[in-house]
Design a protein around this motif. Structure first.
Motif, short mmCIF file in Angstrom:
data_model
loop_
_atom_site.label_atom_id
_atom_site.label_comp_id
_atom_site.label_asym_id
_atom_site.label_seq_id
_atom_site.Cartn_x
_atom_site.Cartn_y
_atom_site.Cartn_z
N SER A 63 1.86 -10.75 1.40
CA SER A 63 0.79 -9.80 1.09
C SER A 63 0.22 -9.19 2.37
O SER A 63 0.00 -7.98 2.44
N LYS A 64 0.00 -10.03 3.37
CA LYS A 64 -0.52 -9.51 4.64
C LYS A 64 0.48 -8.58 5.30
O LYS A 64 0.10 -7.54 5.87
N PHE A 65 1.76 -8.92 5.23
CA PHE A 65 2.79 -8.08 5.83
C PHE A 65 2.87 -6.73 5.12
O PHE A 65 2.98 -5.69 5.78
N VAL A 66 2.80 -6.76 3.79
CA VAL A 66 2.86 -5.51 3.02
C VAL A 66 1.65 -4.64 3.34
O VAL A 66 1.78 -3.41 3.49
N LYS A 67 0.46 -5.24 3.47
CA LYS A 67 -0.73 -4.47 3.85
C LYS A 67 -0.56 -3.83 5.21
O LYS A 67 -0.91 -2.66 5.42
N TYR A 68 0.00 -4.59 6.16
CA TYR A 68 0.20 -4.06 7.52
C TYR A 68 1.17 -2.88 7.51
O TYR A 68 0.90 -1.83 8.10
N VAL A 69 2.29 -3.05 6.81
CA VAL A 69 3.28 -1.97 6.75
C VAL A 69 2.71 -0.75 6.03
O VAL A 69 2.91 0.40 6.45
N ALA A 70 1.97 -1.00 4.93
CA ALA A 70 1.41 0.12 4.16
C ALA A 70 0.42 0.90 5.00
O ALA A 70 0.42 2.15 4.98
N ARG A 71 -0.41 0.20 5.76
CA ARG A 71 -1.39 0.91 6.61
C ARG A 71 -0.69 1.74 7.67
O ARG A 71 -1.12 2.85 7.99
N ARG A 72 0.38 1.19 8.24
CA ARG A 72 1.13 1.95 9.25
C ARG A 72 1.78 3.19 8.64
O ARG A 72 1.77 4.27 9.26
N VAL A 73 2.32 3.05 7.44
CA VAL A 73 2.99 4.18 6.79
C VAL A 73 1.96 5.23 6.37
O VAL A 73 2.14 6.43 6.60
N PHE A 74 0.86 4.79 5.73
CA PHE A 74 -0.14 5.73 5.24
C PHE A 74 -0.90 6.40 6.38
O PHE A 74 -1.47 7.48 6.19
N ALA A 75 -0.92 5.78 7.55
CA ALA A 75 -1.60 6.39 8.69
C ALA A 75 -0.94 7.70 9.11
O ALA A 75 -1.58 8.56 9.73
N LEU A 85 -3.32 11.60 3.38
CA LEU A 85 -4.09 11.12 2.24
C LEU A 85 -5.49 10.72 2.68
O LEU A 85 -5.72 10.38 3.83
N ARG A 86 -6.42 10.76 1.75
CA ARG A 86 -7.77 10.31 2.04
C ARG A 86 -7.76 8.83 2.40
O ARG A 86 -6.90 8.07 1.97
N THR A 87 -8.77 8.42 3.16
CA THR A 87 -8.88 7.02 3.55
C THR A 87 -9.03 6.13 2.32
O THR A 87 -8.40 5.07 2.22
N SER A 88 -9.86 6.55 1.36
CA SER A 88 -10.06 5.75 0.15
C SER A 88 -8.77 5.65 -0.66
O SER A 88 -8.48 4.60 -1.25
N LEU A 89 -7.99 6.72 -0.68
CA LEU A 89 -6.73 6.70 -1.41
C LEU A 89 -5.72 5.78 -0.73
O LEU A 89 -4.96 5.06 -1.39
N LYS A 90 -5.71 5.76 0.59
CA LYS A 90 -4.85 4.84 1.32
C LYS A 90 -5.22 3.40 1.01
O LYS A 90 -4.34 2.54 0.80
N GLU A 91 -6.52 3.11 0.99
CA GLU A 91 -6.97 1.76 0.67
C GLU A 91 -6.58 1.37 -0.75
O GLU A 91 -6.22 0.22 -1.01
N LEU A 92 -6.64 2.34 -1.68
CA LEU A 92 -6.25 2.05 -3.06
C LEU A 92 -4.78 1.67 -3.15
O LEU A 92 -4.42 0.67 -3.78
N PHE A 93 -3.90 2.47 -2.54
CA PHE A 93 -2.47 2.18 -2.59
C PHE A 93 -2.16 0.83 -1.93
O PHE A 93 -1.32 0.07 -2.41
N THR A 94 -2.81 0.56 -0.82
CA THR A 94 -2.61 -0.73 -0.14
C THR A 94 -3.04 -1.89 -1.03
O THR A 94 -2.35 -2.91 -1.12
N LEU A 95 -4.17 -1.72 -1.72
CA LEU A 95 -4.64 -2.76 -2.63
C LEU A 95 -3.68 -2.97 -3.78
O LEU A 95 -3.38 -4.12 -4.16
N LEU A 96 -3.17 -1.89 -4.36
CA LEU A 96 -2.24 -2.01 -5.48
C LEU A 96 -0.95 -2.70 -5.07
O LEU A 96 -0.41 -3.53 -5.81
N LEU A 97 -0.44 -2.39 -3.87
CA LEU A 97 0.77 -3.07 -3.39
C LEU A 97 0.51 -4.56 -3.18
O LEU A 97 1.36 -5.40 -3.51
N SER A 98 -0.66 -4.89 -2.65
CA SER A 98 -1.00 -6.31 -2.45
C SER A 98 -1.10 -7.04 -3.78
O SER A 98 -0.61 -8.17 -3.93
N ILE A 99 -1.73 -6.40 -4.78
CA ILE A 99 -1.83 -7.02 -6.10
C ILE A 99 -0.45 -7.23 -6.71
O ILE A 99 -0.17 -8.27 -7.33
#
Length: 281
Positions: A39-51, A55-69
């Motif tokens: 989960s931590k690895f997926v969050k790290y990769v998702a943040r790097r990709v979404f950066a 996309l809006r910051t809130s939308l990036k956080e949403l996608f990261t949260l959904l991938l973690s879930i």
């Protein structure tokens, strides 16, 4: 003594079954620990990709949260199947479906705000920093979360608004464009030449540096015959921020008043004529 023997035998069976499950439980714990790391690895990769996206910051956080879930759901399903071999992914999904229906009825408002938040996050018309009005709520959008939005009023107070309110009700985005039209009413006396007064007002408005004149005309129309004046509707364009609107209105009113005074054009106040049935002594 027979019930006691039965109870002791049942406890032995439970202990024996628990000991037999220890290897599976140990493997399930390892799977959960791996899920935490994944989960931590997926969050790290998702943040790097979404950066790299816009996309809006809130939308990036949403996608990261959904991938973690999603990672956690898979990990917990694998751990459950290891501990209870009789379970299958289809039976787990069926149980999740029934449970989600029950949870949905119990937390209807929470899920309504959650879905409304997702839709709002995909809107391009309402961005962080925009000034909006929704009912009696007016202010700047500070933050858009999954369940709620933070609206900062011009007096500094923060309003936390459930997203369902912003989704169900009309929302006026005052800063959707960089400019906004402003209108005031200016009255002149009846003995004043209307065309002359219109030209004086137009020149005064055009002299204001807060007035946007690029493809945005200054419009002045004689509006009505009021009780003691002929009223002009004066319209111009200025910045769309609330402070820009207030500053531009202040500047225009001051310049118009000064220009009319210089031209000798009266801005009348109401006149009243009093009549008496009996002569005054």
């Amino acid at each position: 003594m027979e019930p006691v023997k039965i109870l002791i035998e049942q406890l032995r069976e439970i202990a024996r079954a628990s000991i037999e499950l220890l290897p599976q439980v140990a493997v399930a714990i390892v799977v959960i620990l791996l899920t935490v790391g994944m989960s931590k690895f997926v969050k790290y990769v998702a943040r790097r990709v979404f950066a790299r996206t816009k996309l809006r910051t809130s939308l990036k956080e949403l996608f990261t949260l959904l991938l973690s879930i999603f990672v956690w759901i898979l990990g917990l399903m694998v751990a459950a199947v290891i501990v209870f071999p009789g379970l299958t992914p289809s039976s787990i999904l069926a149980g999740l479906g029934i449970g989600s229906v029950a949870i949905g009825f119990a937390f209807k408002d929470v899920f309504e705000n959650f879905l409304a938040g997702i839709i709002i996050l995909f809107r391009r018309e309402m961005r962080i920093g925009d000034f909006i009005e929704c009912g009696n709520i007016e202010g700047q959008v500070d933050h858009i979360a999954i369940r709620e939005s933070h609206i900062r009023q011009t007096d500094g107070q923060l309003i936390i608004v459930p997203n369902s309110i912003l989704f169900k009700n009309p929302v006026t985005v005052r800063t959707d464009l960089d400019v906004r039209r402003i209108t005031i009413i200016c009255g002149v006396a009846y003995d004043v030449d209307v065309d002359e007064a219109r030209d004086v007002i137009r020149d005064a408005v055009a002299s204001c540096d807060s007035v946007v004149q690029d493809n945005k005309p200054i419009e002045i129309f004689a509006q009505e015959f009021a009780e003691s004046s002929i009223n002009f509707e004066v319209t111009w364009w200025a910045g769309s921020q609330p402070l820009d609107v207030r500053a531009s209105r202040d500047q225009v009113v001051s310049r118009v008043k000064r220009a009319l005074d210089t031209a000798g054009i009266e801005i009348p106040f109401p006149y009243r004529t009093l009549t008496f049935k009996e002569p005054l002594k």
